[in-house]
Design a protein around this motif. Structure first.
Motif, PDB file in Angstrom:
ATOM      1  N   PHE A 113       0.829  -1.211   0.000  1.00 28.46           N
ATOM      2  CA  PHE A 113       0.000   0.000   0.000  1.00 28.46           C
ATOM      3  C   PHE A 113       0.861   1.257   0.000  1.00 28.46           C
ATOM      4  O   PHE A 113       0.631   2.195  -0.782  1.00 28.46           O
ATOM      5  CB  PHE A 113      -0.928  -0.025   1.227  1.00 28.46           C
ATOM      6  CG  PHE A 113      -1.496   1.310   1.597  1.00 28.46           C
ATOM      7  CD1 PHE A 113      -2.541   1.867   0.861  1.00 28.46           C
ATOM      8  CD2 PHE A 113      -0.995   2.019   2.681  1.00 28.46           C
ATOM      9  CE1 PHE A 113      -3.070   3.111   1.210  1.00 28.46           C
ATOM     10  CE2 PHE A 113      -1.521   3.253   3.034  1.00 28.46           C
ATOM     11  CZ  PHE A 113      -2.557   3.806   2.297  1.00 28.46           C
ATOM     12  N   GLU A 114       1.864   1.306   0.859  1.00 24.64           N
ATOM     13  CA  GLU A 114       2.719   2.489   0.957  1.00 24.64           C
ATOM     14  C   GLU A 114       3.525   2.701  -0.322  1.00 24.64           C
ATOM     15  O   GLU A 114       3.739   3.846  -0.756  1.00 24.64           O
ATOM     16  CB  GLU A 114       3.635   2.364   2.169  1.00 24.64           C
ATOM     17  CG  GLU A 114       2.880   2.463   3.497  1.00 24.64           C
ATOM     18  CD  GLU A 114       3.786   2.321   4.706  1.00 24.64           C
ATOM     19  OE1 GLU A 114       4.970   1.932   4.522  1.00 24.64           O
ATOM     20  OE2 GLU A 114       3.333   2.597   5.830  1.00 24.64           O
ATOM     21  N   LYS A 115       3.968   1.609  -0.948  1.00 24.46           N
ATOM     22  CA  LYS A 115       4.721   1.725  -2.194  1.00 24.46           C
ATOM     23  C   LYS A 115       3.856   2.284  -3.324  1.00 24.46           C
ATOM     24  O   LYS A 115       4.312   3.083  -4.144  1.00 24.46           O
ATOM     25  CB  LYS A 115       5.308   0.368  -2.587  1.00 24.46           C
ATOM     26  CG  LYS A 115       6.484  -0.067  -1.736  1.00 24.46           C
ATOM     27  CD  LYS A 115       7.018  -1.434  -2.173  1.00 24.46           C
ATOM     28  CE  LYS A 115       8.181  -1.864  -1.298  1.00 24.46           C
ATOM     29  NZ  LYS A 115       8.687  -3.211  -1.689  1.00 24.46           N
ATOM     30  N   ILE A 116       2.592   1.862  -3.359  1.00 26.65           N
ATOM     31  CA  ILE A 116       1.678   2.370  -4.383  1.00 26.65           C
ATOM     32  C   ILE A 116       1.440   3.865  -4.184  1.00 26.65           C
ATOM     33  O   ILE A 116       1.406   4.645  -5.147  1.00 26.65           O
ATOM     34  CB  ILE A 116       0.337   1.603  -4.339  1.00 26.65           C
ATOM     35  CG1 ILE A 116       0.529   0.168  -4.825  1.00 26.65           C
ATOM     36  CG2 ILE A 116      -0.714   2.304  -5.180  1.00 26.65           C
ATOM     37  CD1 ILE A 116       0.682   0.016  -6.321  1.00 26.65           C
ATOM     38  N   CYS A 117       1.288   4.279  -2.942  1.00 27.21           N
ATOM     39  CA  CYS A 117       1.099   5.703  -2.648  1.00 27.21           C
ATOM     40  C   CYS A 117       2.323   6.511  -3.080  1.00 27.21           C
ATOM     41  O   CYS A 117       2.194   7.591  -3.682  1.00 27.21           O
ATOM     42  CB  CYS A 117       0.829   5.913  -1.163  1.00 27.21           C
ATOM     43  SG  CYS A 117      -0.777   5.316  -0.603  1.00 27.21           S
ATOM     44  N   LEU A 118       3.507   5.984  -2.796  1.00 23.55           N
ATOM     45  CA  LEU A 118       4.735   6.666  -3.214  1.00 23.55           C
ATOM     46  C   LEU A 118       4.813   6.758  -4.733  1.00 23.55           C
ATOM     47  O   LEU A 118       5.262   7.765  -5.293  1.00 23.55           O
ATOM     48  CB  LEU A 118       5.964   5.935  -2.660  1.00 23.55           C
ATOM     49  CG  LEU A 118       6.209   6.067  -1.160  1.00 23.55           C
ATOM     50  CD1 LEU A 118       7.371   5.178  -0.728  1.00 23.55           C
ATOM     51  CD2 LEU A 118       6.518   7.529  -0.791  1.00 23.55           C
ATOM     52  N   LYS A 119       4.356   5.706  -5.404  1.00 18.28           N
ATOM     53  CA  LYS A 119       4.330   5.716  -6.864  1.00 18.28           C
ATOM     54  C   LYS A 119       3.411   6.816  -7.384  1.00 18.28           C
ATOM     55  O   LYS A 119       3.640   7.400  -8.457  1.00 18.28           O
ATOM     56  CB  LYS A 119       3.872   4.348  -7.374  1.00 18.28           C
ATOM     57  CG  LYS A 119       3.976   4.166  -8.885  1.00 18.28           C
ATOM     58  CD  LYS A 119       3.597   2.754  -9.287  1.00 18.28           C
ATOM     59  CE  LYS A 119       3.697   2.574 -10.801  1.00 18.28           C
ATOM     60  NZ  LYS A 119       3.312   1.193 -11.213  1.00 18.28           N
ATOM     61  N   ALA A 120       2.358   7.113  -6.618  1.00 19.44           N
ATOM     62  CA  ALA A 120       1.415   8.168  -6.991  1.00 19.44           C
ATOM     63  C   ALA A 120       1.925   9.553  -6.596  1.00 19.44           C
ATOM     64  O   ALA A 120       1.296  10.562  -6.923  1.00 19.44           O
ATOM     65  CB  ALA A 120       0.064   7.911  -6.340  1.00 19.44           C
ATOM     66  N   GLY A 121       3.049   9.571  -5.861  1.00 16.92           N
ATOM     67  CA  GLY A 121       3.690  10.859  -5.564  1.00 16.92           C
ATOM     68  C   GLY A 121       3.462  11.403  -4.173  1.00 16.92           C
ATOM     69  O   GLY A 121       3.722  12.588  -3.926  1.00 16.92           O
ATOM     70  N   PHE A 122       3.018  10.592  -3.216  1.00 17.90           N
ATOM     71  CA  PHE A 122       2.827  11.125  -1.855  1.00 17.90           C
ATOM     72  C   PHE A 122       2.984  10.031  -0.805  1.00 17.90           C
ATOM     73  O   PHE A 122       2.843   8.839  -1.096  1.00 17.90           O
ATOM     74  CB  PHE A 122       1.446  11.767  -1.715  1.00 17.90           C
ATOM     75  CG  PHE A 122       0.299  10.799  -1.809  1.00 17.90           C
ATOM     76  CD1 PHE A 122      -0.219  10.190  -0.666  1.00 17.90           C
ATOM     77  CD2 PHE A 122      -0.291  10.488  -3.040  1.00 17.90           C
ATOM     78  CE1 PHE A 122      -1.279   9.300  -0.746  1.00 17.90           C
ATOM     79  CE2 PHE A 122      -1.345   9.595  -3.126  1.00 17.90           C
ATOM     80  CZ  PHE A 122      -1.848   9.000  -1.978  1.00 17.90           C
ATOM     81  N   ASN A 123       3.298  10.466   0.426  1.00 14.39           N
ATOM     82  CA  ASN A 123       3.303   9.586   1.590  1.00 14.39           C
ATOM     83  C   ASN A 123       1.914   9.636   2.223  1.00 14.39           C
ATOM     84  O   ASN A 123       1.406  10.740   2.499  1.00 14.39           O
ATOM     85  CB  ASN A 123       4.346  10.034   2.619  1.00 14.39           C
ATOM     86  CG  ASN A 123       5.743   9.610   2.242  1.00 14.39           C
ATOM     87  OD1 ASN A 123       5.985   8.444   1.953  1.00 14.39           O
ATOM     88  ND2 ASN A 123       6.678  10.558   2.229  1.00 14.39           N
ATOM     89  N   PRO A 124       1.272   8.512   2.455  1.00 12.98           N
ATOM     90  CA  PRO A 124      -0.095   8.538   3.004  1.00 12.98           C
ATOM     91  C   PRO A 124      -0.114   9.028   4.453  1.00 12.98           C
ATOM     92  O   PRO A 124       0.766   8.712   5.244  1.00 12.98           O
ATOM     93  CB  PRO A 124      -0.534   7.078   2.910  1.00 12.98           C
ATOM     94  CG  PRO A 124       0.738   6.293   2.965  1.00 12.98           C
ATOM     95  CD  PRO A 124       1.761   7.132   2.253  1.00 12.98           C
ATOM     96  N   HIS A 125      -1.135   9.791   4.780  1.00  9.38           N
ATOM     97  CA  HIS A 125      -1.357  10.230   6.162  1.00  9.38           C
ATOM     98  C   HIS A 125      -2.201   9.158   6.853  1.00  9.38           C
ATOM     99  O   HIS A 125      -3.412   9.054   6.632  1.00  9.38           O
ATOM    100  CB  HIS A 125      -2.082  11.578   6.204  1.00  9.38           C
ATOM    101  CG  HIS A 125      -1.339  12.685   5.550  1.00  9.38           C
ATOM    102  ND1 HIS A 125      -0.127  13.156   6.015  1.00  9.38           N
ATOM    103  CD2 HIS A 125      -1.639  13.422   4.440  1.00  9.38           C
ATOM    104  CE1 HIS A 125       0.292  14.130   5.229  1.00  9.38           C
ATOM    105  NE2 HIS A 125      -0.599  14.310   4.255  1.00  9.38           N
TER     106      HIS A 125
END
Length: 288
Positions: free
Chosen positions: A204-216
């Motif tokens: 999940f975190e890697k996908i968010c980083l791929k989208a350009g952000f760190n999830p809150h």
């Protein structure tokens, strides 16, 4: 004193004849004679009355006969026990099955497996995917279930089930009316997510980083149903595998497809390279 020598001696005594013993054992008389001579030399005694037409044991011969029967009897019992243990161990499957994977897909497969293989002992360990690879390498498991992406040259893998992860929001959320959402739109959202004990959290975190952000991430738990209850209560959003959300069956949440990037989700069966493949493993892999 060898096992075969004792075996030959017992047969000669039972048959009271070198000729009959050789026929029974399918070996030559000379081989049997040499074996008994070797026993007499080793024990420094006479085991039978030489030169007598009838085969008659001496007293020490009787001692050896009783001893040999005990040894061979013990050997046969232990051999049977060994064969049974090997048979049972070879027809046993130690499966690492995370709870989520079991509830989404493998519950049905396990039912089929047990129906087709009623004698196979199935042992399930509900460790999360994060810990399964190490347990396989240590021999604690035969097969394990992990999620994609999984790339490790120490393992052989086979994808068993593929679907997608979806955005889950409250029916009151501002995105609830949309069918698809770009990941970039989620940059400022508060996420409710599973803990870092789950391999899914890393994906999940890697996908968010791929989208350009760190999830809150405002809340984390190892109970996905609790997370969904909190989403239904509009305390945040989450991203979970679609079949997991569908099992929740609530009118108060909405599933939304993700784009830019998409979030594929797959369950994969892995085994450690170089480890023995048991009958139980073969049966399970064939069923897949």
């Amino acid at each position: 004193m060898t096992f075969n020598h004792l075996k030959y001696f017992i047969e000669v005594v039972n048959q009271k004849s070198f000729t009959k013993a050789s026929e029974k054992l399918f070996i030559s008389q000379s081989t049997i004679s040499k074996a008994l001579s070797s026993l007499e030399a080793e024990l420094n005694t006479t085991l039978y009355e030489h030169g007598n037409r009838e085969f008659i044991l001496t007293q020490t011969g009787q001692y050896l006969y009783d001893f040999a029967k005990d040894v061979l009897g013990y050997w046969n019992v232990k051999e049977d026990e060994l064969i049974e243990k090997i048979k049972m161990d070879n027809d046993k499957l130690k499966l690492g099955l995370p709870p989520t994977a079991g509830s989404i897909f493998f519950f049905g497969l396990i039912r089929q497996f047990k129906v087709k293989n009623p004698t196979t002992q199935l042992i399930i360990n509900d460790a999360t995917s994060k810990f399964i690879p190490d347990m396989l390498l240590e021999g604690k498991l035969d097969l394990g279930i992990v999620i994609e992406p999984f790339e490790d040259t120490r393992f052989i893998k086979k994808i068993a089930y593929q679907t997608e992860s979806v955005l889950v929001v409250s029916s009151k959320h501002k995105l609830a009316n949309q069918d698809t959402v770009s990941f970039k739109e989620l940059k400022e959202e508060l996420f409710l997510q599973v803990t870092k004990d789950f391999q899914y959290r890393q994906v999940f975190e890697k996908i968010c980083l791929k989208a350009g952000f760190n999830p809150h991430i405002s809340f984390e738990s190892n109970q996905w149903d609790m997370i969904l209850e909190m989403v239904a209560d509009n305390q945040g959003i989450t991203i979970l595998p679609l079949p997991l959300v569908e099992k929740y069956k609530s009118q108060n949440v909405k599933c939304i497809h993700l784009t830019d990037p998409c979030f594929p989700w797959a369950l994969t069966v892995i085994r450690a390279k170089g480890h023995p493949v048991t009958q139980g493993m073969k049966k399970f892999i064939e069923l897949l």
